[in-house]
Design a protein around this motif. Structure first.
Motif, PDB file in Angstrom:
ATOM      1  N   ALA A   1     -26.271 -38.251 -78.247  1.00 52.10           N
ATOM      2  CA  ALA A   1     -26.049 -36.980 -77.692  1.00 52.10           C
ATOM      3  C   ALA A   1     -24.789 -36.634 -77.937  1.00 52.10           C
ATOM      4  O   ALA A   1     -24.105 -35.527 -78.276  1.00 52.10           O
ATOM      5  CB  ALA A   1     -25.901 -37.244 -76.231  1.00 52.10           C
TER       6      ALA A   1
ATOM      7  N   PHE B   1     -24.218 -30.557 -76.990  1.00 51.58           N
ATOM      8  CA  PHE B   1     -24.794 -31.053 -75.791  1.00 51.58           C
ATOM      9  C   PHE B   1     -23.491 -31.678 -75.289  1.00 51.58           C
ATOM     10  O   PHE B   1     -22.298 -32.328 -75.818  1.00 51.58           O
ATOM     11  CB  PHE B   1     -25.825 -32.398 -76.066  1.00 51.58           C
ATOM     12  CG  PHE B   1     -27.055 -31.782 -76.531  1.00 51.58           C
ATOM     13  CD1 PHE B   1     -27.987 -31.481 -75.444  1.00 51.58           C
ATOM     14  CD2 PHE B   1     -27.299 -31.217 -77.923  1.00 51.58           C
ATOM     15  CE1 PHE B   1     -29.286 -30.884 -75.791  1.00 51.58           C
ATOM     16  CE2 PHE B   1     -28.477 -30.783 -78.182  1.00 51.58           C
ATOM     17  CZ  PHE B   1     -29.588 -30.732 -76.862  1.00 51.58           C
TER      18      PHE B   1
ATOM     19  N   GLY C   1     -28.760 -26.830 -76.841  1.00 44.96           N
ATOM     20  CA  GLY C   1     -27.896 -27.681 -76.436  1.00 44.96           C
ATOM     21  C   GLY C   1     -27.891 -27.344 -74.824  1.00 44.96           C
ATOM     22  O   GLY C   1     -28.533 -26.718 -74.335  1.00 44.96           O
TER      23      GLY C   1
ATOM     24  N   SER D   1     -33.703 -37.363 -79.084  1.00 42.48           N
ATOM     25  CA  SER D   1     -34.243 -36.377 -79.997  1.00 42.48           C
ATOM     26  C   SER D   1     -35.345 -35.357 -79.605  1.00 42.48           C
ATOM     27  O   SER D   1     -35.659 -34.211 -79.761  1.00 42.48           O
ATOM     28  CB  SER D   1     -34.965 -37.102 -81.262  1.00 42.48           C
ATOM     29  OG  SER D   1     -33.900 -37.650 -81.898  1.00 42.48           O
TER      30      SER D   1
ATOM     31  N   ASN E   1     -24.111 -34.556 -81.229  1.00 44.90           N
ATOM     32  CA  ASN E   1     -24.418 -33.311 -81.323  1.00 44.90           C
ATOM     33  C   ASN E   1     -23.391 -32.405 -80.349  1.00 44.90           C
ATOM     34  O   ASN E   1     -23.596 -32.588 -79.083  1.00 44.90           O
ATOM     35  CB  ASN E   1     -25.809 -33.371 -80.972  1.00 44.90           C
ATOM     36  CG  ASN E   1     -26.106 -31.878 -81.207  1.00 44.90           C
ATOM     37  OD1 ASN E   1     -25.440 -30.719 -80.944  1.00 44.90           O
ATOM     38  ND2 ASN E   1     -27.412 -31.333 -81.308  1.00 44.90           N
TER      39      ASN E   1
ATOM     40  N   GLU F   1     -33.516 -32.887 -77.472  1.00 47.38           N
ATOM     41  CA  GLU F   1     -32.731 -31.910 -78.510  1.00 47.38           C
ATOM     42  C   GLU F   1     -33.851 -30.981 -79.051  1.00 47.38           C
ATOM     43  O   GLU F   1     -33.363 -29.737 -79.360  1.00 47.38           O
ATOM     44  CB  GLU F   1     -32.171 -32.929 -79.623  1.00 47.38           C
ATOM     45  CG  GLU F   1     -31.293 -32.108 -80.821  1.00 47.38           C
ATOM     46  CD  GLU F   1     -30.756 -33.276 -81.726  1.00 47.38           C
ATOM     47  OE1 GLU F   1     -29.833 -33.158 -82.256  1.00 47.38           O
ATOM     48  OE2 GLU F   1     -31.616 -34.154 -82.240  1.00 47.38           O
TER      49      GLU F   1
END
Length: 336
Positions: free
Chosen positions: A197, A203, A171, A162, A200, A165
């Motif tokens: 990871a 990424f 990303g 996080s 999302n 992020e």
């Protein structure tokens, strides 16, 4: 082998002292050990004897945990000694646990250095009548222990992602530098990071590489990774030594705009945070792990109910909170 002996009078945290005084009020009675459940150190008028075997000597995480253990045991009127391997290696830790088993203390607080290799020696300690509490790391079969006390390591890995992020909302590629496979805590941290990871799609997770708890090896791995993938945006270092080496590797590579998140918060990591080399630290609560471990061992020694698993929290430290709760969560290099 690194050996320390703590045998000071029963002074410590007042609240712990009051609680443990009640717990140990019957410890001078012969009945306390007539059942044979404990080792040789708790019978008659003797205080309970504890031994702490951390994962490795010189790690501020385990030093901080040892301070919590020391204060809690002293508050209970007991004695505690420490035996630490020079490296995080089951071949070095096993002889120490075997030696502890031979000496038959009342309780053993141990951070297993391998989920399989340390099962047999820890089961032998339990078979000898020693109350075993697993602190920090655990085993594939933890049945020999009366309790397991550790951080929420999966949650810590998620928190590390996080932080990356947030710093890189567009990303990019991310990497984990860990210790060795087969260590419960660091495996769980990498697992939590990977899950977050991969959730999302901005990424790309490059996997985990192992530094064998050597900062120099972590630095080499990071330098090589950046040569192969110069567009890496974030690296999660899964323990104190991995964080030290990761920061060195990024610096040696001359890389910019990489967010490094370290797990653990020793003085060297805090200095790196202050200098802007590391952008965030996920700090565990090692002192609390130690205190909870002692409490569970005492409960077992006195025939009381224990908790099978206890999870402690963590604090994400940044430059913004370093003067407040973040600074309070940092580890220590010595007790006092």
């Amino acid at each position: 082998m690194n050996t320390k002996k703590w045998k000071r009078s029963a002074f410590g945290v007042a609240a712990l002292g009051a609680a443990f005084a009640l717990t140990l009020s019957g410890c001078s009675s012969p009945a306390a050990n007539d059942s044979g459940d404990g080792g040789d150190g708790g019978g008659g008028d003797e205080a309970y004897e504890f031994v702490f075997v951390p994962g490795v000597a010189g790690d501020e995480f385990y030093i901080s945990m040892g301070c919590g253990i020391q204060d809690a045991v002293e508050a209970a009127g007991g004695t505690v000694s420490e035996q630490a391997p020079e490296k995080f290696d089951p071949t070095l830790q096993k002889p120490l646990v075997d030696s502890v088993t031979s000496s038959k203390p009342d309780a053993l607080l141990v951070a297993p250095t391998d989920v399989k290799a340390m099962e047999a020696p820890i089961k032998a300690a339990e078979a000898a009548g020693i109350k075993v509490v697993l602190v920090d790391t655990t085993l594939e079969d933890p049945s020999a222990a009366v309790s397991q006390v550790s951080s929420d390591n999966v949650g810590g890995g998620e928190a590390a992602f996080s932080a990356i992020e947030e710093a890189h909302p567009d990303g990019g590629k991310v990497l984990v530098i860990s210790v060795d496979p087969g260590i419960s805590t660091t495996d769980q941290r990498a697992e939590g990071f990977q899950q977050a990871a991969e959730a999302n799609d901005k990424f790309e997770y490059l996997g985990v590489q192992y530094s064998h708890n050597e900062p120099a090896e972590a630095a080499r791995l990071v330098t090589a990774a950046l040569q192969k993938d110069p567009d890496i945006v974030g690296i999660f270092a899964a323990n104190l030594f991995a964080a030290e080496g990761t920061a060195t590797g990024v610096k040696q590579a001359g890389a910019e705009d990489i967010t490094i998140v370290g797990f653990d918060a020793g003085p060297a990591q805090v200095k790196q945070l202050e200098d802007g080399v590391v952008q965030a630290l996920v700090a565990q609560e090692p002192r609390k792990i130690g205190e909870e471990g002692v409490a569970q061992a005492l409960a077992a020694l006195n025939g009381e109910e224990t908790e099978e698993k206890i999870q402690t929290g963590f604090t994400v430290i940044t430059q913004d909170n370093l003067d407040g709760e973040g600074g309070d969560a940092a580890y220590v290099s010595s007790c006092g």
